[in-house]
Design an enzyme around this catalytic site. Structure first.
Site, PDB file in Angstrom:
ATOM      1  N   GLU A 291       2.749  -9.783 -15.897  1.00  0.00           N
ATOM      2  CA  GLU A 291       2.238  -9.632 -14.178  1.00  0.00           C
ATOM      3  C   GLU A 291       2.370 -11.298 -13.686  1.00  0.00           C
ATOM      4  O   GLU A 291       1.804 -12.189 -14.286  1.00  0.00           O
ATOM      5  CB  GLU A 291       1.119  -9.230 -13.756  1.00  0.00           C
ATOM      6  CG  GLU A 291       1.018  -8.117 -12.457  1.00  0.00           C
ATOM      7  CD  GLU A 291       2.480  -6.897 -12.544  1.00  0.00           C
ATOM      8  OE1 GLU A 291       3.361  -7.211 -11.979  1.00  0.00           O
ATOM      9  OE2 GLU A 291       2.145  -5.955 -13.131  1.00  0.00           O
TER      10      GLU A 291
ATOM     11  N   THR B   1       4.351 -13.274 -13.779  1.00  0.00           N
ATOM     12  CA  THR B   1       5.131 -14.204 -14.808  1.00  0.00           C
ATOM     13  C   THR B   1       6.611 -14.476 -14.416  1.00  0.00           C
ATOM     14  O   THR B   1       7.038 -15.525 -14.737  1.00  0.00           O
ATOM     15  CB  THR B   1       5.234 -13.533 -16.288  1.00  0.00           C
ATOM     16  OG1 THR B   1       5.572 -12.199 -16.104  1.00  0.00           O
ATOM     17  CG2 THR B   1       3.855 -13.599 -16.933  1.00  0.00           C
ATOM     18  N   ASP B   2       7.241 -13.635 -13.752  1.00  0.00           N
ATOM     19  CA  ASP B   2       8.805 -13.895 -13.111  1.00  0.00           C
ATOM     20  C   ASP B   2       8.980 -15.103 -12.533  1.00  0.00           C
ATOM     21  O   ASP B   2       9.767 -15.734 -12.846  1.00  0.00           O
ATOM     22  CB  ASP B   2       9.268 -12.550 -12.712  1.00  0.00           C
ATOM     23  CG  ASP B   2       8.626 -12.156 -11.274  1.00  0.00           C
ATOM     24  OD1 ASP B   2       7.723 -12.660 -10.919  1.00  0.00           O
ATOM     25  OD2 ASP B   2       9.102 -11.234 -10.513  1.00  0.00           O
TER      26      ASP B   2
ATOM     27  N   SER C  36      17.374   6.086   7.527  1.00  0.00           N
ATOM     28  CA  SER C  36      16.481   6.575   6.408  1.00  0.00           C
ATOM     29  C   SER C  36      15.699   7.662   6.897  1.00  0.00           C
ATOM     30  O   SER C  36      15.164   7.808   8.040  1.00  0.00           O
ATOM     31  CB  SER C  36      15.565   5.426   5.889  1.00  0.00           C
ATOM     32  OG  SER C  36      14.599   5.881   5.297  1.00  0.00           O
TER      33      SER C  36
ATOM     34  N   LEU D 107       5.016   0.137  -6.429  1.00  0.00           N
ATOM     35  CA  LEU D 107       5.951   0.925  -7.328  1.00  0.00           C
ATOM     36  C   LEU D 107       7.431   0.266  -7.044  1.00  0.00           C
ATOM     37  O   LEU D 107       8.214   0.827  -7.861  1.00  0.00           O
ATOM     38  CB  LEU D 107       5.730   2.230  -7.190  1.00  0.00           C
ATOM     39  CG  LEU D 107       4.483   2.863  -7.715  1.00  0.00           C
ATOM     40  CD1 LEU D 107       4.284   4.480  -7.655  1.00  0.00           C
ATOM     41  CD2 LEU D 107       3.930   2.292  -9.016  1.00  0.00           C
TER      42      LEU D 107
ATOM     43  N   ASP E 265      11.104  -6.907 -10.298  1.00  0.00           N
ATOM     44  CA  ASP E 265      11.472  -5.413  -9.771  1.00  0.00           C
ATOM     45  C   ASP E 265      12.901  -5.029  -9.631  1.00  0.00           C
ATOM     46  O   ASP E 265      13.426  -3.974  -9.948  1.00  0.00           O
ATOM     47  CB  ASP E 265      10.877  -5.478  -8.175  1.00  0.00           C
ATOM     48  CG  ASP E 265       9.487  -5.774  -8.179  1.00  0.00           C
ATOM     49  OD1 ASP E 265       8.875  -5.915  -9.262  1.00  0.00           O
ATOM     50  OD2 ASP E 265       9.076  -6.078  -7.224  1.00  0.00           O
TER      51      ASP E 265
ATOM     52  N   TYR F 296       0.063 -14.374  -2.471  1.00  0.00           N
ATOM     53  CA  TYR F 296       1.248 -14.409  -3.583  1.00  0.00           C
ATOM     54  C   TYR F 296       1.863 -15.667  -3.092  1.00  0.00           C
ATOM     55  O   TYR F 296       2.141 -16.390  -4.147  1.00  0.00           O
ATOM     56  CB  TYR F 296       2.221 -13.188  -3.267  1.00  0.00           C
ATOM     57  CG  TYR F 296       3.250 -13.237  -4.073  1.00  0.00           C
ATOM     58  CD1 TYR F 296       3.134 -12.278  -4.949  1.00  0.00           C
ATOM     59  CD2 TYR F 296       4.491 -13.954  -3.947  1.00  0.00           C
ATOM     60  CE1 TYR F 296       4.443 -11.995  -6.015  1.00  0.00           C
ATOM     61  CE2 TYR F 296       5.622 -13.717  -4.788  1.00  0.00           C
ATOM     62  CZ  TYR F 296       5.754 -13.233  -5.859  1.00  0.00           C
ATOM     63  OH  TYR F 296       6.390 -12.951  -6.586  1.00  0.00           O
TER      64      TYR F 296
END
Ligand code: ADP
Ligand code: MG
Length: 401
Positions: free
Chosen positions: A50, A52-53, A84, A143, A190, A242
């Protein structure tokens, strides 16, 4: 092998043929014409690796059975129409040639961003399309419903316009859509998970090279269940924090003379920690130890021992809580309660400040773990969590039917 071919006729998708029919029917109701096809891309949980990307590091996500479906019809007049069922405020009408970062508000900026990113990279998608979206991926639960949406649109356009892009190329396009068009500074994990995962396996990802391979993850064969506990909270500081964490990692790498924190060998960590400012050292400790946990998790899964993932999950959570400081009372309570009730290990998954927790439990203890977490949330005065069972599922592709 081109993973596009690997997943295009995946049996897991064929079983979703009914869902494809439903999505195609809805497209017909919205636009009064038939779709050219229906494409799907899954949400994901990250087992370990987590934050890490964006440090060029490693991750080990797996795709969920929950997916976002896009029924699409190619146009030739440059219009892009988006609908949608989750944001049922009518059809959003855009012109491909007029797409620009900041120009599209709301949910439509994710699919429009993919089309913009493709056009910007010189791909001939100027004819536009009509799209209808439905989804079983919960939004804002950590998710990755945003990546599922982007990746479903990306594979749809790739096929509608015969672009022939590789999965990593589509992932970069989807990430660019989210970063530059939607204005969300996410990493690449993701999108790679949604595009490259395969049924029955986790995906080892090297975020620097986008090298990836499947790591068999047979939960049922080992009497295990992976519970996803959606805390249903998302604290406001998520976005700003973030960006700040990302900047902190970049500053630490620069101070250490490295391209990215991925380049700090574990044996040089102690010296680096003493050299760094106090506010940066814990970030570096998390990233370096987390990359090592990914490598160790791959070794344990490859040795046919998925139960041995448990302690790595719990150690990863402690690192996110104490060093990276992105957990919150709800995720900490879910992890502590799950482990106390018999889970082999548990951790928050996704960016943090809420979202979901995963708990690896023996099948015969899974209900007890779920009940304990629900009871603990009630006792703490939190709203009830939503519980899912995660089975490693197929990546994005065209649906049969
Ligand atoms: P997460 O990716 O963790 O679910 P994000 O905040 O990154 O959370 O993305 C959620 C956003 O993505 C939603 O607010 C919406 O704008 C968009 N989105 C996701 N799924 C859909 C969908 N099925 N239909 C329309 N928009 C969606
Ligand atoms: Mg997202």
């Amino acid at each position: 092998m081109n993973p596009a071919h690997e997943t295009a006729h995946d049996p897991a998708h064929e079983t979703a043929g009914g869902a494809a029919g439903t999505t195609a029917d809805a497209f017909h109701r919205v636009y009064g014409t038939h779709a050219d096809g229906v494409w799907a891309a899954p949400g994901r949980v990250n087992l370990i690796g987590e934050h890490t990307d964006y440090n060029d590091g490693f991750a080990l996500p797996m795709a969920l059975p929950q997916a976002t479906r896009v029924a699409a019809r190619r146009r030739g007049d440059g219009r892009l129409r988006l609908h949608s069922d989750r944001f049922d405020a009518g059809v959003v009408e855009l012109e491909v040639a007029a797409l620009a970062p900041g120009a599209v508000p709301g949910w439509a900026r994710y699919p429009a961003g993919v089309v913009w990113a493709l056009a910007e990279a010189g791909h001939p998608v100027g004819g536009g399309a009509d799209l209808h979206v439905d989804s079983t991926v919960p939004t804002g639960a950590g998710l990755s419903s945003s990546a599922a949406l982007e990746c479903a649109v990306a594979v749809a356009f790739d096929e509608l316009y015969g672009l022939g892009l590789t999965r990593p190329e589509l992932a970069r396009t989807a990430q660019r859509a989210e970063n530059a068009f939607a204005g969300v500074p996410c990493g690449i994990m993701d999108q790679m998970a949604s595009l490259c995962c395969t049924e029955g396996a986790a995906l080892f990802l090297d975020s620097r090279t986008l090298g990836h391979h499947r790591v068999p993850f047979d939960l049922a064969g080992h009497g295990l269940r992976l519970l996803v506990i959606d805390t249903r909270v998302q604290h406001d500081l998520a976005d700003g924090a973030y960006a700040g964490l990302r900047a902190g990692c970049e500053r630490a790498a620069a101070l250490l003379g490295l391209t990215a924190l991925r380049d700090l060998p574990a044996e040089e960590l102690p010296a680096a920690l003493t050299a760094l400012p106090a506010e940066l050292a814990p970030l570096v400790r998390h990233v370096v130890t987390e990359n090592a946990r990914v490598t160790e998790a791959v070794d344990r899964l490859s040795a046919g021992n998925p139960a041995a993932l448990g302690p790595l999950l719990t150690a990863g959570h402690a690192s996110l809580r104490d060093d990276y400081r992105v957990s919150c009372p709800e995720t900490d309570l879910a992890v502590d309660t799950a482990v106390a009730a018999g889970a082999l290990g548990a951790r928050m998954t996704g960016g943090g400040f809420g979202g979901s927790v995963i708990a690896l439990t023996p099948e015969d203890r899974a209900d007890r773990v779920a009940a304990a977490v629900t009871a603990a949330f009630a006792a703490a005065g939190y709203g009830p969590p939503a519980l899912l069972t995660a089975t490693p599922s197929a990546g994005a592709g065209r649906l049969a039917g």
